[in-house]
Motif scaffolding. Structure first.
Motif, PDB file in Angstrom:
ATOM      1  N   VAL A 151     170.289 114.968  70.962  1.00  0.00           N
ATOM      2  CA  VAL A 151     170.432 115.255  72.305  1.00  0.00           C
ATOM      3  C   VAL A 151     169.226 114.933  72.986  1.00  0.00           C
ATOM      4  N   ASN A 152     169.467 114.395  74.449  1.00  0.00           N
ATOM      5  CA  ASN A 152     168.284 114.098  75.251  1.00  0.00           C
ATOM      6  C   ASN A 152     168.688 114.309  76.537  1.00  0.00           C
ATOM      7  N   GLN A 153     168.008 114.252  77.644  1.00  0.00           N
ATOM      8  CA  GLN A 153     168.260 114.379  79.057  1.00  0.00           C
ATOM      9  C   GLN A 153     168.785 113.384  79.637  1.00  0.00           C
ATOM     10  N   PHE A 154     169.746 113.571  80.789  1.00  0.00           N
ATOM     11  CA  PHE A 154     170.297 112.646  81.463  1.00  0.00           C
ATOM     12  C   PHE A 154     169.497 112.881  82.870  1.00  0.00           C
ATOM     13  N   SER A 155     169.230 114.001  83.285  1.00  0.00           N
ATOM     14  CA  SER A 155     168.739 114.072  84.523  1.00  0.00           C
ATOM     15  C   SER A 155     167.808 115.654  84.587  1.00  0.00           C
ATOM     16  N   TYR A 156     166.981 115.942  85.770  1.00  0.00           N
ATOM     17  CA  TYR A 156     166.560 117.088  85.772  1.00  0.00           C
ATOM     18  C   TYR A 156     167.544 118.173  85.744  1.00  0.00           C
ATOM     19  N   ASN A 157     168.748 117.928  86.086  1.00  0.00           N
ATOM     20  CA  ASN A 157     169.717 119.168  86.365  1.00  0.00           C
ATOM     21  C   ASN A 157     169.919 120.081  85.259  1.00  0.00           C
ATOM     22  N   ASN A 158     170.353 121.270  85.691  1.00  0.00           N
ATOM     23  CA  ASN A 158     170.605 122.324  84.487  1.00  0.00           C
ATOM     24  C   ASN A 158     171.678 121.718  83.367  1.00  0.00           C
ATOM     25  N   ASN A 159     171.341 121.820  82.358  1.00  0.00           N
ATOM     26  CA  ASN A 159     172.349 121.409  81.372  1.00  0.00           C
ATOM     27  C   ASN A 159     172.902 120.079  81.427  1.00  0.00           C
ATOM     28  N   ILE A 190     176.518  99.298  76.447  1.00  0.00           N
ATOM     29  CA  ILE A 190     175.912 100.721  75.942  1.00  0.00           C
ATOM     30  C   ILE A 190     176.090 101.957  76.864  1.00  0.00           C
ATOM     31  N   PHE A 191     176.349 103.022  76.463  1.00  0.00           N
ATOM     32  CA  PHE A 191     176.436 104.334  77.556  1.00  0.00           C
ATOM     33  C   PHE A 191     175.147 104.135  78.158  1.00  0.00           C
ATOM     34  N   PRO A 192     175.027 104.841  79.395  1.00  0.00           N
ATOM     35  CA  PRO A 192     173.737 105.269  80.090  1.00  0.00           C
ATOM     36  C   PRO A 192     172.928 106.110  79.425  1.00  0.00           C
ATOM     37  N   ASN A 193     171.460 106.215  79.122  1.00  0.00           N
ATOM     38  CA  ASN A 193     170.672 107.384  78.707  1.00  0.00           C
ATOM     39  C   ASN A 193     171.293 107.604  77.515  1.00  0.00           C
ATOM     40  N   TRP A 202     160.063 108.213  81.038  1.00  0.00           N
ATOM     41  CA  TRP A 202     161.281 108.634  81.860  1.00  0.00           C
ATOM     42  C   TRP A 202     162.239 109.212  80.880  1.00  0.00           C
ATOM     43  N   VAL A 203     162.597 110.390  81.296  1.00  0.00           N
ATOM     44  CA  VAL A 203     163.647 111.077  80.384  1.00  0.00           C
ATOM     45  C   VAL A 203     165.237 110.702  80.569  1.00  0.00           C
ATOM     46  N   GLY A 204     165.181 109.880  81.690  1.00  0.00           N
ATOM     47  CA  GLY A 204     166.591 109.758  82.098  1.00  0.00           C
ATOM     48  C   GLY A 204     166.559 108.816  83.587  1.00  0.00           C
ATOM     49  N   GLY A 205     167.848 108.665  84.049  1.00  0.00           N
ATOM     50  CA  GLY A 205     168.013 108.123  85.412  1.00  0.00           C
ATOM     51  C   GLY A 205     169.436 107.578  85.591  1.00  0.00           C
TER      52      GLY A 205
END
Length: 825
Positions: free
Chosen positions: A169-177, A720-723, A800-803
């Protein structure tokens, strides 16, 4: 005389004290289950008194100063039958009473009503995997989790702080969930096993959360349309039948101020009425320009347990967030070789006057009623409301340009969004559980019905500005549909040109010389429009059989799902767009030895395409098939160190078909196409619990390859899928020093790593570098006070956690610290 009276009084007090000591004794012993396993955190109480205790992790207990004479010892534990045992306490003797508790008849509880008493990194049971209280080791599917004890030790107060403790599990953006689960971007969230369709942008505080679970892979057989990579389930804290109270204050980097409280216990002597009240307030800034804000959470909960057959619970959660919507870090224009650090990680777009005010509020009513020894009824209802009041300056996902259409890489095209919306979700879940035996087979049969309704009503509205000023200077250039048009150098005569540049409605944002000043949006040409009302509902009927035969446990499930979406809702042309699916699930667990269980499972997922998409082929193309996924998974669930440490291994393959992407048609920018198939294959390893009484550990590692395997565009195959990193993992360990000289002192250390990831910008091959972070902590507990110091990203690693693309990247926080002080009573 005074001296005589004083001496007499002292002698009298001494005799009374001696008499009291002679009329009390100690009680001790062990509590085990019928499987000869230690029963941890079992409540023991001398009836009609306040004298009692709970067992430790080894099932041992000790009660001091029990009055002599005959008493009734009451033994209670969630999921087990109540025991009332008569004991006789004699003077000057320690009575040893060993007890064996039995699982409540057929373990029919299926709604988590009373709170979890375990106080370690390990969680033994889950409801989300089967809708019944089932030991995790017997659930034929990977379920990862983070307990409140890990959250406390890491001072993790938002979901983004929590997910780094979960494999895959990792972040895609700052958005909730907004997370990536096993390579697939996730959008579905559950609260206590009930679906939530919308929960906002900014991440709320989680003081009311008992644990965060992730059901890995498709879970549609139980929970309707879910994501193929997994589903996040938030389990809220429930009342306990013992008094626990705590107050915590935290401060630290970015002017953080946080207060959190947690009160729980019985409301009457019979303990048939329990309560819990969680509260949190935070005022904090951010390493990001203009970001931060204020958050408030109030979460009361009441449990009513009139008898052993009836459990009811009422929850109310109020979450308010006031801040700004962080759309991420923009960098200089999308050209080959552009560096991610062309702007600082603190860089953000927007104005001082921007804001977002969000309110999430929901109430939940849960009931479980044991009708007979072999049959129970379970039901839950949740009403969820989300309210948004937004004002923002944000990028239009493009760079400024000159009159010839040439991009200027240091200028961003801008737009404003002024929006007010409110939506509701209703969720009903009701089912019967029947437990019975046929020969040597033990059965637990579940039959149920779910209803999910999402509703956005009339009255929601947008007030937006964007595009370019027309040549007359009295408005913006519009498309045929009435929306602001992009700049077209072939028709430059339609636009106002100044300094060899088309004049934007909202001024370009200069990445080299940013302007964050307060701005009045009335100076722009705004277009007011209604937010399109929407309504959809899903009805599902399902059956599930859990059986046990010797060392084998099995699960068979089947769900019939009916999904109805309203096209052109509230208009005269309104019509129902219906879709349906039959969703199977099968799993098998083999336990050759008490400490290990081997499992395998096959399950399918289903997500309908929206009515607007499949109901308008003249705009989007199609017709389109729903998203269909399936997963094959196998693994092992093990327990070590007298079952204090759980280690789970999972190997999986997930496929998803019929994914929609933009067709890239120059004459129809809305045209979509289905790309064929996406596949993720991987391995995950999770560990939770205690290696020794002093050393607690949670650790994870994941290897995953998520790629396009079939497409109408051959060039996409293999991408490959993003993030979605190929490798990621981390750990957190806490050690409590046992030496008396430094009693109360503990230290924590942790790390997490993520390898390189791609973004949505495959045209320019924009990638995010991998990183490894180190965190540390030190704790000191004295009496009822607890001091904590947490240092995050100790080596100040830029990452960077995502983008998404060059316009929206999401950097992680640099080195920061938190200092917390807590008092428990």
């Amino acid at each position: 005389m005074n001296a005589k009276y004083s001496l007499s009084l002292l002698l009298l007090l001494y005799c009374l004290n001696l008499s009291a000591q002679q009329t009390a004794a100690n009680l001790q012993g062990n509590v085990k289950t019928t499987k000869n396993e230690p029963a941890a955190f079992v409540s023991l109480l001398i009836k009609h008194s306040q004298i009692g205790t709970i067992t430790n992790e080894q099932g041992k207990y000790s009660i001091q100063n029990v009055p002599t004479g005959k008493h009734i010892l009451v033994v209670k534990a969630v999921g087990f039958d109540l025991i009332e045992k008569e004991i006789n306490i004699e003077e000057n003797r320690t009575l040893t009473v060993n007890l064996t508790i039995s699982a409540a008849t057929t373990q029919l509880q299926a709604v988590e009503v009373t709170g979890r008493k375990e106080q370690t990194y390990k969680n033994s049971y889950a409801f989300s995997g089967t809708k019944t209280e089932t030991p995790l080791r017997y659930v034929p599917q990977a379920i990862s989790y983070v307990t409140k004890e890990v959250m406390l030790d890491r001072q993790a107060f938002k979901n983004s702080d929590v997910v780094k403790n979960i494999s895959g599990v990792n972040q895609f953006s700052y958005n909730n969930n907004d997370f990536v689960l096993r390579g697939f971007r996730a959008s579905n969230t559950m609260i206590n096993g009930l679906r939530v369709s919308s929960s906002g942008w900014n991440q709320s505080l989680i003081p009311h959360v008992e644990r965060v679970e992730v059901i890995k892979g498709p879970a549609s057989a139980l929970f309707a349309n879910t994501d193929p990579g997994g589903t996040v389930n938030i389990v809220t804290k429930k009342p306990l039948d013992e008094n626990r109270k705590s107050v915590n204050f935290t401060t630290g980097s970015y002017n953080t101020y946080r207060l959190a409280t947690d009160f729980t216990g019985p409301m009457n002597e019979s303990k048939t009425l329990l309560y819990r009240l969680n509260f949190a307030y935070q005022n904090a800034e951010s390493f990001r320009v203009l970001q931060g804000g204020q958050d408030v959470v109030v979460a009361p909960s009441i449990s009513f347990i009139p008898d052993e057959k009836t459990h009811a619970n009422i929850d109310l959660v109020f979450m308010s967030s006031v801040g700004k919507l962080d759309r991420g870090q923009p960098i200089f224009g999308a050209t080959a070789g552009t560096q991610l650090n062309s702007t600082p990680i603190s860089f953000a777009l927007g104005k001082k006057s921007d804001y977002i005010k969000e309110l999430n509020m929901y109430s939940t009513l849960s009931l479980t009623r044991k009708l007979t020894d072999w049959l129970s009824f379970n039901a839950s209802y949740m009403k969820f409301m989300y309210n948004e009041d937004l004002m923002e300056h944000r990028t239009s996902n493009g760079y400024g340009m000159d009159a010839d259409g040439k991009a200027i890489p240091t200028l961003m095209q801008m737009q404003t969004i002024r929006r007010q919306t409110r939506n509701y979700t209703d969720n009903v879940s009701a089912y019967f559980i029947s437990a019975f035996n046929t020969g040597k087979f033990e059965h637990k049969l579940l039959v149920g019905y779910d209803h999910i309704l999402f509703h956005t009503a009339l009255g929601n509205s947008n007030y937006n500005a964007g595009g370019f000023i027309n040549a007359a200077g009295n408005g913006v250039v519009l498309t045929k549909s009435g929306t602001p048009a992009a700049y077209d150098p072939k028709n430059r005569s339609l636009y106002m040109i100044k300094d060899n540049m088309p004049v934007p409605n909202v001024p370009f944002f200069n990445l080299e010389n940013p302007d964050y000043n307060i701005t009045d949006i009335s100076r722009y040409y705004n277009i007011s429009s209604a937010v399109t009302p929407s309504r959809y509902y899903a009805d599902g009927v399902y059956i599930q059989e859990q059986f046990k035969f010797g060392k084998w446990n099995g699960l068979l499930g089947l769900r019939m799902e009916h999904y109805t979406d309203m096209l052109n809702y509230t208009l005269k042309t309104e019509k129902k767009v219906k879709q349906k699916a039959l969703i199977p699930r099968v799993g098998l667990v083999y336990t050759p030895m008490q400490w290990v269980s081997l499992y395998g499972t096959y399950t399918e997922g289903y997500q309908p395409q929206s009515a607007g998409t499949i109901g308008a082929p003249e705009i989007y193309g199609g017709p389109f098939d729903p998203l269909i996924s399936n997963m094959i998974e196998g693994g092992a669930k093990m327990e070590y160190f007298k079952k204090r440490l759980a280690v789970n291994l999972a190997i999986y393959r997930i496929e998803q078909n019929n994914v929609l992407v933009n067709a890239g048609a120059p004459d129809n920018l809305n045209l979509l196409r289905q790309i064929g198939q996406q596949r993720a294959t991987g391995l995950e390893l999770d560990a939770y619990g205690q290696i020794t009484p002093e050393l607690s550990l949670t650790a994870n590692i994941a290897f995953n390859k998520a790629e396009i395997t079939k497409s109408t565009n051959e060039a996409e195959v293999g991408k490959i899928f993003p993030n979605a990193p190929r490798k990621q993992g981390g750990f957190w360990a806490k050690y409590k020093f046992p030496q008396k000289a430094i009693s109360g002192l503990a230290v924590g250390v942790g790390s997490n790593f993520v390898t390189e990831r791609t973004t949505n910008d495959t045209k320019n091959n924009l990638k995010l570098p991998g990183y490894t972070l180190l965190d540390a902590a030190i704790y000191y507990t004295v009496d009822k006070f607890r001091l904590a110091f947490n240092l995050n990203n100790a080596f100040n690693k830029t990452h960077w956690v995502g983008g998404f693309d060059y316009n929206r990247l999401f950097p992680g926080a640099p080195r920061n610290f938190l200092i917390g002080i807590g008092y428990s009573f």
